[in-house]
Enzyme design. Structure first.
Site, PDB file in Angstrom:
ATOM      1  N   GLY A   8      46.487  37.874  44.808  1.00 44.09           N
ATOM      2  CA  GLY A   8      47.399  37.508  45.882  1.00 44.09           C
ATOM      3  C   GLY A   8      48.579  36.686  45.401  1.00 44.09           C
ATOM      4  O   GLY A   8      49.723  36.901  45.826  1.00 44.09           O
ATOM      5  N   CYS A   9      48.318  35.753  44.496  1.00 48.25           N
ATOM      6  CA  CYS A   9      49.376  34.871  43.980  1.00 48.25           C
ATOM      7  C   CYS A   9      50.353  35.639  43.090  1.00 48.25           C
ATOM      8  O   CYS A   9      51.559  35.369  43.088  1.00 48.25           O
ATOM      9  CB  CYS A   9      48.766  33.710  43.209  1.00 48.25           C
ATOM     10  SG  CYS A   9      47.716  32.666  44.247  1.00 48.25           S
ATOM     11  N   THR A  10      49.850  36.610  42.345  1.00 47.55           N
ATOM     12  CA  THR A  10      50.724  37.435  41.502  1.00 47.55           C
ATOM     13  C   THR A  10      51.631  38.284  42.386  1.00 47.55           C
ATOM     14  O   THR A  10      52.836  38.396  42.133  1.00 47.55           O
ATOM     15  CB  THR A  10      49.883  38.347  40.579  1.00 47.55           C
ATOM     16  OG1 THR A  10      49.076  37.520  39.726  1.00 47.55           O
ATOM     17  CG2 THR A  10      50.773  39.234  39.724  1.00 47.55           C
ATOM     18  N   ALA A  29      54.325  36.053  43.936  1.00 46.18           N
ATOM     19  CA  ALA A  29      55.334  35.656  42.942  1.00 46.18           C
ATOM     20  C   ALA A  29      56.293  36.815  42.649  1.00 46.18           C
ATOM     21  O   ALA A  29      57.512  36.622  42.577  1.00 46.18           O
ATOM     22  CB  ALA A  29      54.647  35.201  41.662  1.00 46.18           C
TER      23      ALA A  29
END
Length: 236
Positions: free
Chosen positions: A126-128, A131
Site C-alpha cells: 500500500g505504501c509503495t 508513493a
C-alpha cells in the site's frame, strides 16, 4: 519320648512362624502393590483430566473467538480512536530529518503550500503504491504551487533505498521517534485481525505557506488518493 515331643512342638512352632512371616510379607507386598497401582491410576487420570481440560478450554476459547468475530474479521487495520489535528490548526515549524540532514519543515513548503502525507512503512504494498501515485502526480501538484513530502518512522537509509528503487521525486522525512506523527495526531493504537499495536494512521494534510492545515484526509484509502488531493487543492 518327652524330648521327641518337644522337638516336634518346636518344629511345628518354627513352621507356623515361618508361614505367618511369609503370609505377612505377601500381604504387605500386595498392599504396597495396590497402593502403587492406585497412585499410578490417580496420576494417569489426573494427567488425562488435565489434558482433556486444556483441550476443552482451548476449544471453548476458539469457539468464543469465532462467535465474537464471525462476519466482522477485518481485512485491513481498523482506524484507531486517535484525535487527528483539525483543519485550521497552525503547525509549529520544527527541524525534521530528510536525506540531506536536518532541515526546517517550512523549508519544504512549495510556492503556495505543502502536501504532507504520513504512511506506515517503506516498501510495503500500500505504501509503495501511494508513493508511486504521488510521484506521478508531483508535476501536476508542483504546477499548482504545492510540494509533496512523505513521512514514516523508517530510517533515512531505508527512505533512501525506497526512494531510489521507486524513483521518487520528493523528499521523505524519517520520524523515528514518532514526534511529528504525534504532533499531527496520526500515531496511535491500531487493530489488525484481533491484534493491537501502535502505528501510523495513513493520513494526508494539505498545508499553506504558514503551515496552517487547509484539508485533512484521515484515514486514507490509497486507490485514487493522489488525484483526490490534487482536486482538493484546486478547490482550496
Amino acid at each position: 519320648m518327652a524330648t521327641s515331643k518337644k522337638k516336634a512342638s518346636k518344629k511345628a512352632s518354627k513352621k507356623a512362624a515361618k508361614k505367618t512371616a511369609k503370609k505377612s510379607v505377601k500381604k504387605a507386598a500386595k498392599k504396597s502393590a495396590k497402593k502403587a497401582a492406585r497412585k499410578a491410576v490417580k496420576k494417569s487420570t489426573t494427567k488425562v483430566a488435565k489434558k482433556a481440560s486444556k483441550k476443552a478450554i482451548k476449544k471453548s476459547v476458539k469457539k468464543a473467538a469465532a462467535n465474537g468475530t464471525k462476519g466482522t474479521a477485518p481485512k485491513t487495520a481498523k482506524a484507531p480512536s486517535t484525535i487527528v489535528v483539525k483543519e485550521g490548526t497552525v503547525i509549529a515549524d520544527r527541524l525534521v530529518l530528510v536525506r540531506d540532514g536536518m532541515v526546517s519543515l517550512s523549508s519544504l513548503v512549495g510556492e503556495k503550500g505543502l502536501v504532507l502525507y504520513f504512511y506506515p512503512k517503506d516498501a510495503t504494498p500500500g505504501c509503495t503504491q501511494e508513493a508511486c501515485d504521488f510521484r506521478d502526480a508531483q508535476a501536476g501538484l508542483s504546477g499548482l504551487g504545492y510540494s509533496v513530502v512523505g513521512v514514516s518512522p523508517d530510517s533515512s537509509d531505508s527512505h533512501q533505498k525506497f526512494a531510489m528503487k521507486q524513483s521518487l521525486n520528493f523528499p521523505l522525512i524519517s520520524d523515528a521517534d514518532h514526534s511529528l506523527c504525534g504532533d499531527f495526531g496520526v500515531w496511535g493504537e491500531k487493530q489488525l485481525y484481533g491484534r493491537s499495536f501502535m502505528g501510523v494512521i495513513r493520513s494526508t494534510f494539505i498545508l499553506d505557506r504558514e503551515l496552517r492545515i487547509r484539508k485533512v484526509f484521515s484515514p486514507v484509502r490509497v486507490a485514487g488518493h493522489a488525484g483526490e488531493v490534487e482536486q482538493a487543492i484546486r478547490s482550496v
